[in-house]
Design a protein around this motif. Structure first.
Motif, PDB file in Angstrom:
ATOM      1  N   ALA A  45       0.845  -1.298  -0.209  1.00 43.28           N
ATOM      2  CA  ALA A  45       0.024  -0.118  -0.136  1.00 43.28           C
ATOM      3  C   ALA A  45       0.882   1.231   0.121  1.00 43.28           C
ATOM      4  N   SER A  46       0.473   2.373  -0.610  1.00 44.35           N
ATOM      5  CA  SER A  46       0.965   3.569  -0.576  1.00 44.35           C
ATOM      6  C   SER A  46       0.574   4.483   0.229  1.00 44.35           C
ATOM      7  N   GLY A  47      -0.541   4.154   1.089  1.00 41.81           N
ATOM      8  CA  GLY A  47      -1.042   5.290   1.957  1.00 41.81           C
ATOM      9  C   GLY A  47      -1.909   4.399   2.873  1.00 41.81           C
ATOM     10  N   PHE A  48      -2.525   5.194   3.951  1.00 42.69           N
ATOM     11  CA  PHE A  48      -3.246   4.588   5.034  1.00 42.69           C
ATOM     12  C   PHE A  48      -4.166   5.751   5.548  1.00 42.69           C
ATOM     13  N   LEU A  49      -5.429   5.826   5.359  1.00 42.99           N
ATOM     14  CA  LEU A  49      -6.294   6.997   5.645  1.00 42.99           C
ATOM     15  C   LEU A  49      -7.676   6.495   6.605  1.00 42.99           C
ATOM     16  N   LEU A  50      -7.977   7.120   7.412  1.00 48.80           N
ATOM     17  CA  LEU A  50      -9.027   6.512   8.261  1.00 48.80           C
ATOM     18  C   LEU A  50     -10.401   7.305   7.639  1.00 48.80           C
ATOM     19  N   LYS A  51     -11.535   6.439   7.736  1.00 47.98           N
ATOM     20  CA  LYS A  51     -12.613   6.669   6.965  1.00 47.98           C
ATOM     21  C   LYS A  51     -13.377   7.952   7.444  1.00 47.98           C
ATOM     22  N   ASP A  52     -13.045   8.401   8.604  1.00 49.37           N
ATOM     23  CA  ASP A  52     -13.678   9.589   9.314  1.00 49.37           C
ATOM     24  C   ASP A  52     -13.044  10.853   8.679  1.00 49.37           C
ATOM     25  N   ALA A  53     -11.999  10.491   7.633  1.00 46.87           N
ATOM     26  CA  ALA A  53     -11.372  11.997   7.342  1.00 46.87           C
ATOM     27  C   ALA A  53     -12.337  12.734   6.287  1.00 46.87           C
ATOM     28  N   GLY A  54     -12.120  14.090   6.417  1.00 48.98           N
ATOM     29  CA  GLY A  54     -12.927  15.000   5.718  1.00 48.98           C
ATOM     30  C   GLY A  54     -12.497  14.677   4.167  1.00 48.98           C
ATOM     31  N   PRO A  55     -13.807  15.155   3.522  1.00 46.74           N
ATOM     32  CA  PRO A  55     -13.642  15.106   2.003  1.00 46.74           C
ATOM     33  C   PRO A  55     -12.644  15.736   1.439  1.00 46.74           C
ATOM     34  N   ALA A  56     -11.970  16.895   1.829  1.00 44.88           N
ATOM     35  CA  ALA A  56     -10.832  17.502   1.130  1.00 44.88           C
ATOM     36  C   ALA A  56      -9.685  16.469   1.283  1.00 44.88           C
ATOM     37  N   GLU A  57      -9.530  16.005   2.864  1.00 44.57           N
ATOM     38  CA  GLU A  57      -8.579  15.109   2.825  1.00 44.57           C
ATOM     39  C   GLU A  57      -8.431  14.137   2.077  1.00 44.57           C
ATOM     40  N   LEU A  58      -9.562  13.446   1.812  1.00 45.67           N
ATOM     41  CA  LEU A  58      -9.781  11.966   0.858  1.00 45.67           C
ATOM     42  C   LEU A  58      -9.201  12.438  -0.417  1.00 45.67           C
ATOM     43  N   LEU A  59      -9.647  13.628  -0.956  1.00 52.46           N
ATOM     44  CA  LEU A  59      -9.438  13.910  -2.294  1.00 52.46           C
ATOM     45  C   LEU A  59      -7.934  14.134  -2.574  1.00 52.46           C
ATOM     46  N   HIS A  60      -7.407  14.908  -1.564  1.00 52.38           N
ATOM     47  CA  HIS A  60      -5.973  15.225  -1.669  1.00 52.38           C
ATOM     48  C   HIS A  60      -5.322  13.853  -1.274  1.00 52.38           C
ATOM     49  N   ALA A  61      -5.689  12.884  -0.644  1.00 54.90           N
ATOM     50  CA  ALA A  61      -4.976  11.856  -0.530  1.00 54.90           C
ATOM     51  C   ALA A  61      -4.901  11.053  -1.698  1.00 54.90           C
ATOM     52  N   ILE A  62      -6.051  10.992  -2.817  1.00 56.19           N
ATOM     53  CA  ILE A  62      -6.058  10.284  -3.919  1.00 56.19           C
ATOM     54  C   ILE A  62      -4.898  10.954  -4.863  1.00 56.19           C
ATOM     55  N   ARG A  63      -5.102  12.366  -4.940  1.00 61.68           N
ATOM     56  CA  ARG A  63      -4.133  12.875  -5.720  1.00 61.68           C
ATOM     57  C   ARG A  63      -2.741  12.697  -5.366  1.00 61.68           C
ATOM     58  N   VAL A  64      -2.238  12.639  -3.917  1.00 61.34           N
ATOM     59  CA  VAL A  64      -1.186  12.365  -3.758  1.00 61.34           C
ATOM     60  C   VAL A  64      -0.460  11.208  -3.947  1.00 61.34           C
ATOM     61  N   ILE A  65      -1.433   9.943  -3.571  1.00 60.58           N
ATOM     62  CA  ILE A  65      -1.190   8.974  -4.154  1.00 60.58           C
ATOM     63  C   ILE A  65      -0.797   8.512  -5.611  1.00 60.58           C
ATOM     64  N   ALA A  66      -1.823   9.047  -6.351  1.00 57.48           N
ATOM     65  CA  ALA A  66      -1.574   8.828  -7.616  1.00 57.48           C
ATOM     66  C   ALA A  66      -0.437   9.583  -8.246  1.00 57.48           C
ATOM     67  N   ALA A  67       0.348  10.526  -7.726  1.00 58.28           N
ATOM     68  CA  ALA A  67       1.544  11.146  -8.141  1.00 58.28           C
ATOM     69  C   ALA A  67       2.639  10.474  -7.529  1.00 58.28           C
ATOM     70  N   GLY A  68       2.375   9.437  -6.919  1.00 62.68           N
ATOM     71  CA  GLY A  68       3.560   8.377  -6.502  1.00 62.68           C
ATOM     72  C   GLY A  68       4.250   8.658  -5.253  1.00 62.68           C
ATOM     73  N   GLU A  69       3.496   9.440  -4.324  1.00 69.18           N
ATOM     74  CA  GLU A  69       4.227   9.915  -3.246  1.00 69.18           C
ATOM     75  C   GLU A  69       3.207   8.994  -1.902  1.00 69.18           C
ATOM     76  N   ALA A  70       4.028   8.864  -0.936  1.00 70.27           N
ATOM     77  CA  ALA A  70       3.515   8.056   0.037  1.00 70.27           C
ATOM     78  C   ALA A  70       2.786   8.985   1.051  1.00 70.27           C
ATOM     79  N   LEU A  71       1.624   8.115   1.752  1.00 67.12           N
ATOM     80  CA  LEU A  71       0.621   9.023   2.589  1.00 67.12           C
ATOM     81  C   LEU A  71       0.239   8.456   3.757  1.00 67.12           C
ATOM     82  N   LEU A  72       0.280   9.006   4.992  1.00 67.94           N
ATOM     83  CA  LEU A  72       0.042   8.472   6.213  1.00 67.94           C
ATOM     84  C   LEU A  72      -0.982   9.336   6.924  1.00 67.94           C
ATOM     85  N   ALA A  73      -2.075   8.900   7.318  1.00 68.67           N
ATOM     86  CA  ALA A  73      -3.050   9.885   8.026  1.00 68.67           C
ATOM     87  C   ALA A  73      -2.342  10.258   9.394  1.00 68.67           C
ATOM     88  N   PRO A  74      -2.984  11.682   9.797  1.00 62.93           N
ATOM     89  CA  PRO A  74      -2.133  12.290  10.794  1.00 62.93           C
ATOM     90  C   PRO A  74      -2.110  11.611  12.103  1.00 62.93           C
TER      91      PRO A  74
END
Length: 227
Positions: free
Chosen positions: A107-136
């Protein structure tokens, strides 16, 4: 002449709860640069649809029937032709074990389901760009503590042997969560040079992406968890 349009990020939704999938789809479909291309109700179907739809990003639930999200992630990332598919784990569970297992599975990232809409959309874009992402809330400290239980420190020197001194510095900074821009500033090199070092480090260590480099940085002791 107008600039060529950029293809939207293709997303596969994998969750056994219909309401969750519907909510994600409604959120994503209003975005110009992201599109849902398939929906899976369990892990096995997620694997099949990933092979058929070739998404850029899979939003993967952990708890699903037939095949859980971590097993499905491992199968997708091990499938020839799907090397560029990025997995974003979505869950209500924020334990250290899930973080480690998901990253180890590819997996390239890990996000909790209670994240806000903006956080989720940001996560998708970050992951698609090849970066790693972990929920705060899922901190590198948890990863560090868990990986320490599973790795013998005696292996660290051998594992890092292929890396140059500069590449070890870069790996340590990746483990601290720095971006290419930030690595460049820290080491007084350009972001492009930093990106080259990151790519070479990934190749030498056999890492799929930056998320796995974070794990390696902790496993080998280049980054020490906070006390």
């Amino acid at each position: 002449m107008s600039a060529p349009s950029t293809a939207p990020i293709k997303v596969l939704l994998a969750d056994d709860e219909g309401l969750v999938r519907s909510g994600f789809k409604l959120l994503i479909d209003v975005e110009d640069d992201i599109a849902v291309v398939a929906e899976a109700t369990d892990g096995a179907q997620a694997v099949d649809l990933a092979r058929a739809a070739r998404p850029d990003v899979v939003l993967m639930d952990i708890r699903m029937p037939r095949l859980d999200g971590i097993q499905a992630t491992a199968r997708i990332t091990a499938t020839r032709g799907l090397e560029d598919v990025r997995i974003l784990i979505l869950t209500t569970y924020d334990t250290d074990a899930y973080v480690f297992e998901a990253l180890q599975a590819g997996a390239s990232g890990f996000l909790l389901k209670d994240a806000g809409p903006a956080e989720l959309l940001h996560a998708i874009r970050v992951i698609a760009a090849g970066e790693a992402l972990l929920a705060p809330r899922i901190t590198r400290r948890l990863i560090g503590k868990f990986t320490a239980w599973h790795t013998a420190s005696a292996n660290a020197r051998d594992r890092l042997a292929p890396l140059t001194g500069r590449e070890r510095e870069v790996l340590a900074l990746i483990g601290r969560g720095l971006s290419n821009q930030e690595i460049g500033a820290e080491l007084f090199i350009s972001p492009a040079t930093a990106r080259t070092h990151v790519s070479r480090t990934m190749a030498k260590l056999g890492a799929r992406d930056r998320a796995q480099l974070v794990v390696v940085a902790y496993q080998t002791g280049l980054v020490v968890p906070d006390a």
